[in-house]
Design a protein around this motif. Sequence first.
Motif, PDB file in Angstrom:
ATOM      1  N   PRO A   8       0.820  -1.207   0.000  1.00  0.00           N
ATOM      2  CA  PRO A   8       0.000   0.000   0.000  1.00  0.00           C
ATOM      3  C   PRO A   8       0.856   1.259   0.000  1.00  0.00           C
ATOM      4  N   GLN A   9       0.238   2.398  -0.127  1.00  0.00           N
ATOM      5  CA  GLN A   9       0.966   3.672  -0.056  1.00  0.00           C
ATOM      6  C   GLN A   9       1.434   3.949   1.363  1.00  0.00           C
ATOM      7  N   SER A  10       0.608   3.570   2.330  1.00  0.00           N
ATOM      8  CA  SER A  10       0.980   3.763   3.723  1.00  0.00           C
ATOM      9  C   SER A  10       0.425   2.612   4.549  1.00  0.00           C
ATOM     10  N   LEU A  11       1.047   2.402   5.686  1.00  0.00           N
ATOM     11  CA  LEU A  11       0.731   1.233   6.498  1.00  0.00           C
ATOM     12  C   LEU A  11       0.994   1.570   7.956  1.00  0.00           C
ATOM     13  N   GLN A  14       0.860  -2.247  14.575  1.00  0.00           N
ATOM     14  CA  GLN A  14       1.167  -2.224  16.001  1.00  0.00           C
ATOM     15  C   GLN A  14       2.524  -2.869  16.248  1.00  0.00           C
ATOM     16  N   LYS A  15       3.211  -2.378  17.237  1.00  0.00           N
ATOM     17  CA  LYS A  15       4.489  -2.984  17.633  1.00  0.00           C
ATOM     18  C   LYS A  15       4.302  -4.491  17.851  1.00  0.00           C
ATOM     19  N   GLY A  16       5.213  -5.258  17.279  1.00  0.00           N
ATOM     20  CA  GLY A  16       5.135  -6.714  17.376  1.00  0.00           C
ATOM     21  C   GLY A  16       4.359  -7.369  16.250  1.00  0.00           C
ATOM     22  N   GLY A  17       3.682  -6.570  15.458  1.00  0.00           N
ATOM     23  CA  GLY A  17       2.888  -7.109  14.351  1.00  0.00           C
ATOM     24  C   GLY A  17       3.730  -7.368  13.106  1.00  0.00           C
ATOM     25  N   ILE A  18       3.057  -7.855  12.078  1.00  0.00           N
ATOM     26  CA  ILE A  18       3.730  -8.148  10.808  1.00  0.00           C
ATOM     27  C   ILE A  18       3.375  -7.055   9.795  1.00  0.00           C
ATOM     28  N   SER A  19       4.394  -6.481   9.177  1.00  0.00           N
ATOM     29  CA  SER A  19       4.186  -5.498   8.110  1.00  0.00           C
ATOM     30  C   SER A  19       4.402  -6.200   6.777  1.00  0.00           C
ATOM     31  N   GLY A  83      11.291   1.516  15.520  1.00  0.00           N
ATOM     32  CA  GLY A  83      12.475   1.892  14.744  1.00  0.00           C
ATOM     33  C   GLY A  83      12.404   1.481  13.287  1.00  0.00           C
ATOM     34  N   ASP A  84      11.422   0.632  12.939  1.00  0.00           N
ATOM     35  CA  ASP A  84      11.234   0.248  11.540  1.00  0.00           C
ATOM     36  C   ASP A  84      10.428   1.296  10.780  1.00  0.00           C
ATOM     37  N   SER A  85       9.885   2.264  11.487  1.00  0.00           N
ATOM     38  CA  SER A  85       9.080   3.304  10.831  1.00  0.00           C
ATOM     39  C   SER A  85       9.953   4.062   9.843  1.00  0.00           C
ATOM     40  N   ALA A  86       9.583   3.992   8.589  1.00  0.00           N
ATOM     41  CA  ALA A  86      10.385   4.546   7.505  1.00  0.00           C
ATOM     42  C   ALA A  86       9.579   4.413   6.223  1.00  0.00           C
ATOM     43  N   THR A  87      10.157   4.868   5.128  1.00  0.00           N
ATOM     44  CA  THR A  87       9.574   4.619   3.813  1.00  0.00           C
ATOM     45  C   THR A  87      10.325   3.468   3.172  1.00  0.00           C
ATOM     46  N   GLY A 102       9.660   1.414  -7.008  1.00  0.00           N
ATOM     47  CA  GLY A 102       8.238   1.568  -6.789  1.00  0.00           C
ATOM     48  C   GLY A 102       7.957   2.913  -6.149  1.00  0.00           C
ATOM     49  N   ALA A 103       6.685   3.186  -5.939  1.00  0.00           N
ATOM     50  CA  ALA A 103       6.272   4.502  -5.449  1.00  0.00           C
ATOM     51  C   ALA A 103       6.550   4.697  -3.961  1.00  0.00           C
ATOM     52  N   GLY A 104       6.824   3.623  -3.248  1.00  0.00           N
ATOM     53  CA  GLY A 104       7.150   3.748  -1.830  1.00  0.00           C
ATOM     54  C   GLY A 104       5.968   3.467  -0.928  1.00  0.00           C
ATOM     55  N   THR A 105       6.255   2.954   0.262  1.00  0.00           N
ATOM     56  CA  THR A 105       5.257   2.705   1.299  1.00  0.00           C
ATOM     57  C   THR A 105       5.755   3.335   2.589  1.00  0.00           C
ATOM     58  N   ILE A 106       4.938   4.208   3.141  1.00  0.00           N
ATOM     59  CA  ILE A 106       5.286   4.831   4.416  1.00  0.00           C
ATOM     60  C   ILE A 106       4.771   3.936   5.536  1.00  0.00           C
ATOM     61  N   LEU A 107       5.708   3.375   6.275  1.00  0.00           N
ATOM     62  CA  LEU A 107       5.349   2.465   7.375  1.00  0.00           C
ATOM     63  C   LEU A 107       5.474   3.194   8.700  1.00  0.00           C
ATOM     64  N   ARG A 108       4.433   3.075   9.494  1.00  0.00           N
ATOM     65  CA  ARG A 108       4.472   3.607  10.851  1.00  0.00           C
ATOM     66  C   ARG A 108       4.139   2.471  11.803  1.00  0.00           C
ATOM     67  N   VAL A 109       5.047   2.231  12.730  1.00  0.00           N
ATOM     68  CA  VAL A 109       4.840   1.192  13.730  1.00  0.00           C
ATOM     69  C   VAL A 109       4.503   1.876  15.044  1.00  0.00           C
ATOM     70  N   LYS A 110       3.313   1.594  15.533  1.00  0.00           N
ATOM     71  CA  LYS A 110       2.841   2.229  16.764  1.00  0.00           C
ATOM     72  C   LYS A 110       3.286   1.433  17.975  1.00  0.00           C
ATOM     73  N   SER A 111       3.814   2.140  18.950  1.00  0.00           N
ATOM     74  CA  SER A 111       4.291   1.456  20.162  1.00  0.00           C
ATOM     75  C   SER A 111       3.171   1.324  21.195  1.00  0.00           C
TER      76      SER A 111
END
Lengths: 111, 115
Positions: A8-11, A14-19, A83-87, A102-111
């Motif tokens: 996806p474009q963004s994702l 939750q911490k501990g989950g699978i991206s 710390g994995d939060s990145a594009t 590719g166009a990139g995916t912005i990943l945000r991992v919530k603690s």
Amino acid sequence: QQQVKQSPQSLIVQKGGISIINCAYENTAFDYFPWYQQFPGKGPALLIAIRPDVSEKKEGRFTISFNKSAKQFSLHIMDSQPGDSATYFCAVMEYGNKLVFGAGTILRVKS
Amino acid sequence: EPEVTQTPSHQVTQMGQEVILRCVPISNHLYFYWYRQILGQKVEFLVSFYNNEISEKSEIFDDQFSVERPDGSNFTLKIRSTKLEDSAMYFCASSPTLQSNTEAFFGQGTRLTVV
């Protein structure tokens, strides 16, 4: 001509989950499929890469799954951390080491 | 750990002015690249350079752009007459060989702002 489609474009995970980030490509001549990680203000850095003669490659928490017949490959980040939060960019390598991103995916991992 | 270094980190220029973006690739690398990333968009290939000549260039790399390796260490990208749409992050990269599966190492980028 869009050679690499990323989703996806963004994702948000939750911490501990699978991206999971997916990419599809069009040209079967590609023979190297890297994933790059980019933090704000930094250049892309190689995270993990795969060749088309294998279906999976794992390095620590990061796994690439490759489906040659479907012309798709995906990045799985296990036990995702803040710390994995990145594009994240998938890419394919053309002749001459030219990377098509590719166009990139912005990943945000919530603690 | 060896790295690709780029200067300046941020360049502001007037439209129509010439700019030169500088890069020092990793010392034993032979292949050099420039990529561009417009804000919020994907990274796009501009040009590759080997043995003191351009190997390949994209449609973006028109006559306003040129590259040069003026000495044994620097690799430069010149934009002759900047336009507003040239505003972007410009990344230099280098790789040791042309073999497939060779990692390209990226610099931290130069943010070019054309006003």
